[in-house]
Structure formats: C-alpha cells, structure tokens
Design a protein around this motif. Structure first.
Motif, PDB file in Angstrom:
ATOM      1  N   TYR B  36       0.843  -1.193   0.000  1.00 59.06           N
ATOM      2  CA  TYR B  36       0.000   0.000   0.000  1.00 59.06           C
ATOM      3  C   TYR B  36       0.877   1.242   0.000  1.00 59.06           C
ATOM      4  O   TYR B  36       1.978   1.250   0.557  1.00 59.06           O
ATOM      5  CB  TYR B  36      -0.877   0.057   1.259  1.00 59.06           C
ATOM      6  CG  TYR B  36      -1.859  -1.061   1.392  1.00 59.06           C
ATOM      7  CD1 TYR B  36      -1.519  -2.227   2.068  1.00 59.06           C
ATOM      8  CD2 TYR B  36      -3.144  -0.951   0.878  1.00 59.06           C
ATOM      9  CE1 TYR B  36      -2.425  -3.258   2.210  1.00 59.06           C
ATOM     10  CE2 TYR B  36      -4.064  -1.976   1.021  1.00 59.06           C
ATOM     11  CZ  TYR B  36      -3.693  -3.121   1.689  1.00 59.06           C
ATOM     12  OH  TYR B  36      -4.596  -4.141   1.827  1.00 59.06           O
ATOM     13  N   GLN B  38       0.539   5.275   1.281  1.00 56.41           N
ATOM     14  CA  GLN B  38      -0.279   6.182   2.067  1.00 56.41           C
ATOM     15  C   GLN B  38       0.335   7.562   2.092  1.00 56.41           C
ATOM     16  O   GLN B  38       1.527   7.715   2.379  1.00 56.41           O
ATOM     17  CB  GLN B  38      -0.473   5.669   3.508  1.00 56.41           C
ATOM     18  CG  GLN B  38      -1.476   6.505   4.286  1.00 56.41           C
ATOM     19  CD  GLN B  38      -1.664   6.042   5.714  1.00 56.41           C
ATOM     20  OE1 GLN B  38      -0.739   5.561   6.360  1.00 56.41           O
ATOM     21  NE2 GLN B  38      -2.884   6.189   6.233  1.00 56.41           N
ATOM     22  N   PRO B  44      -4.861   4.471   3.086  1.00 59.80           N
ATOM     23  CA  PRO B  44      -3.930   3.745   2.216  1.00 59.80           C
ATOM     24  C   PRO B  44      -4.564   3.415   0.875  1.00 59.80           C
ATOM     25  O   PRO B  44      -5.782   3.268   0.768  1.00 59.80           O
ATOM     26  CB  PRO B  44      -3.639   2.470   3.015  1.00 59.80           C
ATOM     27  CG  PRO B  44      -3.923   2.834   4.430  1.00 59.80           C
ATOM     28  CD  PRO B  44      -5.086   3.782   4.360  1.00 59.80           C
ATOM     29  N   TYR B  87       3.548   0.509   2.936  1.00 59.24           N
ATOM     30  CA  TYR B  87       3.351  -0.576   3.887  1.00 59.24           C
ATOM     31  C   TYR B  87       3.156  -1.894   3.140  1.00 59.24           C
ATOM     32  O   TYR B  87       2.470  -1.938   2.115  1.00 59.24           O
ATOM     33  CB  TYR B  87       2.107  -0.347   4.750  1.00 59.24           C
ATOM     34  CG  TYR B  87       2.171   0.841   5.668  1.00 59.24           C
ATOM     35  CD1 TYR B  87       1.686   2.079   5.270  1.00 59.24           C
ATOM     36  CD2 TYR B  87       2.707   0.721   6.961  1.00 59.24           C
ATOM     37  CE1 TYR B  87       1.730   3.177   6.117  1.00 59.24           C
ATOM     38  CE2 TYR B  87       2.753   1.813   7.814  1.00 59.24           C
ATOM     39  CZ  TYR B  87       2.274   3.028   7.383  1.00 59.24           C
ATOM     40  OH  TYR B  87       2.318   4.112   8.234  1.00 59.24           O
ATOM     41  N   PHE B  98       0.707  -5.822   9.384  1.00 61.21           N
ATOM     42  CA  PHE B  98       1.386  -4.907   8.476  1.00 61.21           C
ATOM     43  C   PHE B  98       2.860  -4.801   8.863  1.00 61.21           C
ATOM     44  O   PHE B  98       3.228  -5.011  10.034  1.00 61.21           O
ATOM     45  CB  PHE B  98       0.789  -3.506   8.599  1.00 61.21           C
ATOM     46  CG  PHE B  98      -0.590  -3.352   8.022  1.00 61.21           C
ATOM     47  CD1 PHE B  98      -1.701  -3.620   8.795  1.00 61.21           C
ATOM     48  CD2 PHE B  98      -0.768  -2.910   6.721  1.00 61.21           C
ATOM     49  CE1 PHE B  98      -2.981  -3.474   8.275  1.00 61.21           C
ATOM     50  CE2 PHE B  98      -2.035  -2.751   6.187  1.00 61.21           C
ATOM     51  CZ  PHE B  98      -3.140  -3.033   6.974  1.00 61.21           C
ATOM     52  N   GLN B 100       6.071  -2.142   9.388  1.00 65.00           N
ATOM     53  CA  GLN B 100       6.059  -0.900  10.151  1.00 65.00           C
ATOM     54  C   GLN B 100       6.067   0.345   9.257  1.00 65.00           C
ATOM     55  O   GLN B 100       5.911   1.465   9.754  1.00 65.00           O
ATOM     56  CB  GLN B 100       7.269  -0.844  11.105  1.00 65.00           C
ATOM     57  CG  GLN B 100       8.591  -0.448  10.476  1.00 65.00           C
ATOM     58  CD  GLN B 100       9.300  -1.590   9.750  1.00 65.00           C
ATOM     59  OE1 GLN B 100       8.719  -2.639   9.471  1.00 65.00           O
ATOM     60  NE2 GLN B 100      10.572  -1.366   9.466  1.00 65.00           N
TER      61      GLN B 100
END
Lengths: 115, 107
Positions: B36, B38, B44, B87, B98, B100
């Motif tokens: 993803y 973001q 996201p 992520y 997920f 970090q």
C-alpha cells in the motif's frame, strides 16, 4: 460510486464505549469479507478485526480481543465495531476496508480516548 | 503470529531514481502479500496484491516480487507523486499484520 463511509468516532473517556459504523455503496457488500484497520497518530497501520461475508468467521487482534466486537448487517450494507473498555492506546483513526483486488478503504473516523 | 519487517524505515531518493523496499515475513506466506501507499491524512491505497499483481489503475512503474519470506516493491523511476509512506501486509493467516512502514522522502 464505490465507497465506504465511516462514522461514530469521537472523544471518549478511558473505560468508555463507542460504536463505529461503516456504510458501503456501489458494490455487493454481502459478498465480501470486511475489515477494520486503525492507525494511531503518527504511527503505522494495525489490523484490528475481520468478518466474513456471512458473519460465520470473525477474527480479532490480540490487542482488542475481549473488548471489541465486529458485526455486519448485509441488508443495510453496514459494518460495525463495538468498542468497550477503551484505553488511551486505542486512540487512532479507524478505517473500514475491503481487501484484495479492487481494495476499498473508507476515509477513516478518529477515536480519541482521553480524560 | 507472523511478523512483517520492512527495510529501510526511511529512504531518501530523487525524482527519476529506481528504488526498492523490502518486506520480510517471519515465516513463509507464499505470495499472500500486498503493498500500500499512504499519503498524510489519507487512507492507504492498494498498489500490489498477491505479491506481484498490479492493482488496476496503478502506474506500471510500480512492481512487486517475491515469495515465501522475502518480498520487494520497486518503483522504476520515481515521480513527485510517489513520495509517501509504503506498507506491506500479509494475508496468509490471521492476524493480517502490516510492516512498520517505509517513508520515502525527497533527497
């Protein structure tokens, strides 16, 4: 338009409760597993809970197990998160999300737990 | 539970650079991995699913690879819009943890 819209966030005292809602539109809500994901201020993403399309499979992160309850009403195209015994560390933006190809995320709703 | 570790945590790069972000799983997850992007204040946005499948509408400069425990996200030629946080997330078994995050900054 395909979208998810969360509501129900706000300020709550430690030990209090809050119910988040997520309303889906533009797709067949009843066909999809749905999720809640949160993000504490300035932190990364944390998966919170998932519920299968017919509510027969439900999963929680250890951090919320026993305090949060996920549910859905397919007739209303809605996903819910009942949050009890709230703590300061639950302060976050809460997103509802449909994962997989064509993933959809809502805009998020902020929950602040503070006295 | 499966732990996801991304590296680096922060990456400084310039427009036009080729960059790679790595995500390692604590046990094999086959290809059950998503990436993803973001941006601040936004939800996201899915880039890659099943480790290497490009989500519809995502520019082809994004690509994913890997299987088992090691995965990479590559941006072939950085554009100004790509500076964001990335992520990884696994979908092998619950909990779907997920990484970090990797913050991609302008050099």
């Amino acid at each position: 338009e395909v979208q998810l819209v969360e509501s129900g966030g706000g300020l709550v005292k430690p030990g209090g409760s809050l119910r988040l809602s997520c309303t889906a539109s533009g797709f067949t809500f009843s066909s999809y597993t749905m999720n809640w994901v949160r993000q504490a201020p300035g932190k990364g993403l944390e998966w919170v809970s998932s519920i299968s399309s017919r509510s027969n499979y439900i999963y929680y992160a250890d951090s919320v197990k026993g305090r949060f309850t996920i549910s859905r009403d397919n007739a209303k195209n809605s996903l819910y998160l009942q949050m009890n015994s709230l703590r300061g560390e639950d302060t976050a933006v809460y997103y509802c999300a449909r994962d997989g190809p064509g993933a959809i995320w809502g805009q998020g709703t902020l929950v602040t737990v503070s006295s | 539970d499966i732990q996801m570790t991304q590296s680096p945590s922060t990456l400084s790069a310039s427009v036009g650079d080729r960059v790679t972000i790595t995500c390692r799983a604590s046990q094999s997850i086959s290809t059950w991995l998503a990436w993803y992007q973001q941006k601040p204040g936004k939800a996201p946005n899915l880039l890659i699913y099943k480790a290497s499948s490009l989500e519809s509408g995502v520019p082809s400069r994004f690509s994913g690879s890997g299987s088992g425990t090691e995965f990479t996200l590559t941006i072939s030629s950085l554009q100004p819009d790509d500076f964001a946080t990335y992520y990884c997330q696994h979908f092998n078994s619950y909990p779907f943890t997920f990484g970090q995050g990797t913050k991609l900054e302008i050099k």
